[in-house]
Scaffold this motif. Sequence first.
Motif, PDB file in Angstrom:
ATOM      1  N   TYR A 168     -19.752 -49.984  81.695  1.00 18.21           N
ATOM      2  CA  TYR A 168     -19.102 -48.964  82.835  1.00 18.21           C
ATOM      3  C   TYR A 168     -18.875 -49.277  84.117  1.00 18.21           C
ATOM      4  CZ  TYR A 168     -20.976 -45.183  79.734  1.00 18.21           C
ATOM      5  OH  TYR A 168     -22.005 -44.980  79.336  1.00 18.21           O
ATOM      6  N   SER A 183     -22.073 -43.138  85.218  1.00 16.81           N
ATOM      7  CA  SER A 183     -21.407 -44.544  85.023  1.00 16.81           C
ATOM      8  C   SER A 183     -21.443 -46.027  85.184  1.00 16.81           C
ATOM      9  CB  SER A 183     -20.631 -43.774  84.961  1.00 16.81           C
ATOM     10  OG  SER A 183     -18.941 -44.927  84.324  1.00 16.81           O
ATOM     11  N   ARG A 184     -22.661 -46.681  85.050  1.00 15.41           N
ATOM     12  CA  ARG A 184     -22.718 -47.711  85.607  1.00 15.41           C
ATOM     13  C   ARG A 184     -23.802 -48.913  84.916  1.00 15.41           C
ATOM     14  NH1 ARG A 184     -27.853 -47.462  89.706  1.00 15.41           N
ATOM     15  NH2 ARG A 184     -29.133 -45.433  88.671  1.00 15.41           N
ATOM     16  N   ARG A 209     -10.342 -53.076  85.159  1.00 11.46           N
ATOM     17  CA  ARG A 209     -10.387 -51.425  84.478  1.00 11.46           C
ATOM     18  C   ARG A 209      -9.860 -51.885  83.170  1.00 11.46           C
ATOM     19  NH1 ARG A 209      -8.527 -45.862  86.614  1.00 11.46           N
ATOM     20  NH2 ARG A 209     -10.187 -44.493  85.349  1.00 11.46           N
ATOM     21  N   TYR A 210     -11.166 -51.450  82.347  1.00 12.31           N
ATOM     22  CA  TYR A 210     -11.196 -51.568  81.017  1.00 12.31           C
ATOM     23  C   TYR A 210     -11.110 -52.218  80.651  1.00 12.31           C
ATOM     24  CZ  TYR A 210      -9.926 -46.425  81.852  1.00 12.31           C
ATOM     25  OH  TYR A 210      -9.913 -44.947  82.570  1.00 12.31           O
ATOM     26  N   ASP A 242     -15.465 -49.210  84.034  1.00 13.11           N
ATOM     27  CA  ASP A 242     -14.782 -47.726  83.229  1.00 13.11           C
ATOM     28  C   ASP A 242     -13.710 -47.061  84.599  1.00 13.11           C
ATOM     29  OD1 ASP A 242     -16.327 -46.442  84.484  1.00 13.11           O
ATOM     30  OD2 ASP A 242     -17.490 -45.863  83.165  1.00 13.11           O
ATOM     31  N   GLY A 243     -14.189 -47.506  86.516  1.00 12.95           N
ATOM     32  CA  GLY A 243     -12.895 -47.310  86.947  1.00 12.95           C
ATOM     33  C   GLY A 243     -13.486 -45.929  87.508  1.00 12.95           C
ATOM     34  N   ILE A 244     -14.504 -45.242  86.612  1.00 17.30           N
ATOM     35  CA  ILE A 244     -15.795 -44.562  87.109  1.00 17.30           C
ATOM     36  C   ILE A 244     -16.763 -44.515  87.958  1.00 17.30           C
ATOM     37  CG2 ILE A 244     -17.153 -42.198  86.708  1.00 17.30           C
ATOM     38  CD1 ILE A 244     -15.183 -42.545  84.005  1.00 17.30           C
ATOM     39  N   ASN A 293     -19.855 -43.176  90.265  1.00 15.52           N
ATOM     40  CA  ASN A 293     -20.616 -41.977  90.237  1.00 15.52           C
ATOM     41  C   ASN A 293     -22.456 -42.697  89.163  1.00 15.52           C
ATOM     42  OD1 ASN A 293     -21.694 -41.628  86.935  1.00 15.52           O
ATOM     43  ND2 ASN A 293     -19.447 -40.331  87.683  1.00 15.52           N
TER      44      ASN A 293
END
Length: 64
Positions: free
Chosen positions: A25, A35-36, A7-8, A28-30, A32
């Motif tokens: 992306y 965000s990929r 993450r990050y 980034d921990g998201i 969806n």
Amino acid sequence: MPINLTRYMSASADSTYSSDYPPQYAVDGIINAQSRWMSADSTNPHWLEVQLPAAFQIGSANLF
């Protein structure tokens, strides 16, 4: 509970479909569709590299 070591962290890839889907992306921990990371095409093997802060023994990895 699993720990997200990436993450990050700094990420790079061999290609990117567009600036809307950068390698960052992927870490980034998201989770969806907006965000990929997406490679430039789907016909060749591609790679994504993440710089971890230290050496880790990794028992498994989950890719989404």
